[in-house]
Design a protein around this motif. Structure first.
Motif, mmCIF file in Angstrom:
data_model
loop_
_atom_site.group_PDB
_atom_site.id
_atom_site.type_symbol
_atom_site.label_atom_id
_atom_site.label_comp_id
_atom_site.label_asym_id
_atom_site.label_seq_id
_atom_site.Cartn_x
_atom_site.Cartn_y
_atom_site.Cartn_z
ATOM 1 N N PRO A 80 23.635 40.137 42.951
ATOM 2 C CA PRO A 80 24.212 41.463 42.730
ATOM 3 C C PRO A 80 25.730 41.410 42.638
ATOM 4 N N VAL A 82 28.021 42.912 44.406
ATOM 5 C CA VAL A 82 28.554 42.589 45.732
ATOM 6 C C VAL A 82 27.604 41.564 46.328
ATOM 7 N N PRO A 84 25.177 39.577 48.526
ATOM 8 C CA PRO A 84 24.470 40.058 49.720
ATOM 9 C C PRO A 84 24.586 39.084 50.876
ATOM 10 N N LEU A 85 25.777 39.038 51.487
ATOM 11 C CA LEU A 85 26.055 37.965 52.443
ATOM 12 C C LEU A 85 25.987 38.430 53.891
ATOM 13 N N TYR A 86 25.588 37.505 54.767
ATOM 14 C CA TYR A 86 25.737 37.704 56.211
ATOM 15 C C TYR A 86 27.005 36.977 56.592
ATOM 16 N N THR A 87 28.069 37.754 56.832
ATOM 17 C CA THR A 87 29.375 37.113 56.981
ATOM 18 C C THR A 87 29.510 36.343 58.295
ATOM 19 N N ASN A 88 28.612 36.579 59.253
ATOM 20 C CA ASN A 88 28.719 35.841 60.513
ATOM 21 C C ASN A 88 27.945 34.515 60.482
ATOM 22 N N TYR A 94 23.451 30.151 55.738
ATOM 23 C CA TYR A 94 23.078 31.280 54.887
ATOM 24 C C TYR A 94 22.232 30.810 53.698
ATOM 25 N N TYR A 97 18.881 29.806 54.774
ATOM 26 C CA TYR A 97 18.087 31.015 55.087
ATOM 27 C C TYR A 97 17.491 31.591 53.793
ATOM 28 N N ALA A 98 18.340 31.699 52.762
ATOM 29 C CA ALA A 98 17.865 32.202 51.476
ATOM 30 C C ALA A 98 16.753 31.309 50.925
ATOM 31 N N SER A 100 14.632 29.456 52.625
ATOM 32 C CA SER A 100 13.386 29.683 53.366
ATOM 33 C C SER A 100 12.732 30.988 52.940
ATOM 34 N N LEU A 101 13.549 32.024 52.750
ATOM 35 C CA LEU A 101 13.000 33.312 52.317
ATOM 36 C C LEU A 101 12.313 33.186 50.967
ATOM 37 N N GLN A 143 22.819 31.471 46.513
ATOM 38 C CA GLN A 143 21.635 32.188 46.990
ATOM 39 C C GLN A 143 20.672 32.475 45.839
#
Lengths: 298, 250
Positions: A80, A82, A84-88, A94, A97-98, A100-101, A143
């Motif tokens: 997208p 923006v 779609p990030l988890y900034t922490n 990250y 994680y993507a 695995s999803l 991602q």
């Protein structure tokens, strides 16, 4: 590979996209072009399965997104506007994680490949929060491509980047396009579309205004630019050429608007005035402005 | 099943790497220790005055968890407020919505992630009953029932908090909403009691979590209390799933 048929999305009284239909063949790189709010992102989100359409269908590889979104999402990567990030999280955690999803069989290998493809290997241990905008954009791309999807949908992948970063991302998209990956991307930068895409789809006010191969669009010479060594007096001679509608002069440069391809006739008329250069391609920018202008008048 | 685990793991990891998780964990642990001591001293004084030793475990454990539920009521909304609201605000929800993951899997993943963290919080109090075993011979059944019912109650608060977090993209709104919802469900029986024997009063009494919690933590585990808590959890998980599904339409 992608078939969109009569796609419409309404928000109450507003219509974001209205009866949008197009087909993207396998291996094509198609650019979406249009002003802000034209419906580019809405169309892309419907294809990616993050937004339901009011009516119409979007199919990827023959699978209807509305009927079987999980199957489509498993073979499609979406980035997208923006990211779609988890900034922490760190870059590596990250992206894995993507992975695995998206049900990648070998998460570690896929993560490493995606990181090296977008050039993030060196910063993979850093928190996303600490990254510059250009790097974040790349994490968003990582991602999208971590599961090696057959189809990539990229919403303004180069927005907010400096020129050097733009070139890098453009090169990256070009390498991703190699093979038979199908890519849809949107951008405001017309040169980007000319550089990467095979085909362009113009969208304005939720409708498709035009779509054609880049080659065809540029070939219909409606604007001819001339540079003359002795521009004095050329005006009359050029205006006399059949098919020339309007004429502008700026120093030694003439810009002609023509009703059809009259490059040969214009060149012949210009030779006595010391023709130095003739550029007969209609630039994408002019096509864009012409289409958007027509839309505004309608 | 696997996507649920993947999402839950990330949520749990998020708590352990972010400030809010640690603040809640530390506050909960400290206040639990404080409550335990206050209750222990109080009960010890009482039983010495009255010269009885029967029901000491009940007194200490029930008093302890009774106080701790108030802390849970305050802290769980802070734990859960970001679960979905923050994903929406930062648009990271789009990663989940465009991955081959269903809305139910997203909901359950988020729920179990937060629940796992709450279990970590609760487990930090385990040294307290261990101390009781070291000092005397507490009633194991009462202890188990109290821990079980407290955990079940916290699981309900987490489900309410998750739902509140799914209706807004503002964490503070989610916080206020889950606190209000939890508190209302907690004490609604008081209004029921005020209404006396009327049918509305009885219904409110049944809806209230307090009455179910009190009977359960007393060491008497009725199946209807367990059913009450489980169905409340299922209701809010269902409602959350509907909210997540609705995100795909805006």
């Amino acid at each position: 590979m992608i078939e969109v048929q009569g796609l419409t999305k309404r928000y109450g009284a507003n219509t974001a996209i209205d009866d949008v239909s197009f087909v993207v063949q396998k291996g094509e790189v198609v650019g979406f072009l249009g002003p802000n709010g034209a419906g580019k992102s809405t169309t892309m989100r419907v294809i990616a399965g993050s937004l339901g359409a009011s009516s119409g269908t979007a199919k990827v590889d023959g699978v209807d997104v509305a009927e079987d979104p999980r199957t489509v999402q498993a073979m499609l990567g979406y980035s997208p506007e923006v990211p779609p990030l988890y900034t922490n999280m760190t870059v590596r955690s990250y992206v894995s994680y993507a992975a695995s999803l998206k049900r990648v069989p070998d998460v570690a290998a896929a993560t490493n490949l995606a990181l090296s493809r977008v050039g993030l290997t060196d910063v993979s241990h850093r928190l996303i929060d600490h990254l510059s905008k250009g790097y974040r954009q790349r994490v968003g791309l990582a991602q999208a491509l971590v599961h090696d999807p057959k189809v990539l949908v990229l919403d303004e992948p180069t927005s907010g980047l400096d020129p050097a970063q733009r070139v890098e991302i453009r090169e990256l998209i070009r390498t991703l396009a190699a093979g038979d990956r199908t890519i849809i991307l949107s951008t405001h930068v017309l040169g980007e579309i000319e550089a990467i895409c095979n085909r362009v789809i113009f969208i304005g006010k939720g409708r498709i205004l035009a779509q054609d191969d880049i080659g065809n669009l540029s070939g219909t010479a409606r604007v001819v630019r001339l540079e003359l060594a002795r521009p004095e007096g050329a005006q009359v001679a050029l205006a006399a050429v059949d098919g020339v509608l309007a004429l502008e002069q700026a120093g030694s440069i003439y810009t002609l608007r023509t009703s059809r391809d009259v490059r040969a006739e214009v060149a012949a008329a210009a030779v006595p005035f010391g023709l130095l250069a003739l550029d007969g391609k209609e630039h994408l920018e002019e096509v864009y402005l012409r289409l958007m202008g027509a839309e505004a008048k309608a | 099943m696997k996507p649920i685990l993947v999402i839950a793991k990330r949520e749990l990891g998020g708590y352990l790497t972010g400030p809010i998780g640690w603040i809640c964990l530390v506050v909960f642990t400290l206040i639990a220790a404080l409550f335990y001591n206050v209750v222990l001293v109080q009960i010890a004084n009482q039983s010495m005055q009255l010269g009885m030793e029967e029901g000491l475990t009940e007194g200490v454990v029930q008093g302890f968890f009774g106080n701790l539920t108030v802390i849970g009521l305050l802290l769980i909304p802070a734990v859960t407020m970001g679960l979905i609201a923050q994903d929406r605000r930062e648009r990271s929800i789009e990663l989940l919505l465009t991955s081959p993951v269903s809305s139910l899997q997203i909901t359950l993943g988020k729920y179990f992630g937060a629940l796992a963290f709450v279990l970590v919080m609760i487990s930090t109090t385990l040294y307290l009953p261990a101390m009781m075993y070291w000092m005397g011979e507490p009633d194991g059944g009462v202890m188990l029932a109290s821990y079980g019912s407290f955990t079940l109650l916290m699981a309900v608060f987490v489900a309410i908090g998750l739902f509140a977090s799914s209706v807004t993209d503002n964490q503070l709104v989610a916080l206020a909403m889950s606190f209000s919802l939890s508190l209302t469900l907690w004490i609604i029986g008081w209004f029921g009691a005020a209404l006396g024997e009327s049918s509305l009063g009885t219904i409110l009494g049944h809806i209230s979590m307090l009455s179910h919690f009190d009977t359960m933590s007393g060491g008497v585990v009725h199946i209807n209390d367990v059913v009450y808590f489980s169905s409340t959890i299922l209701f809010f998980l269902f409602a959350t799933t509907q909210r997540v599904e609705a995100l795909r339409w805006r």
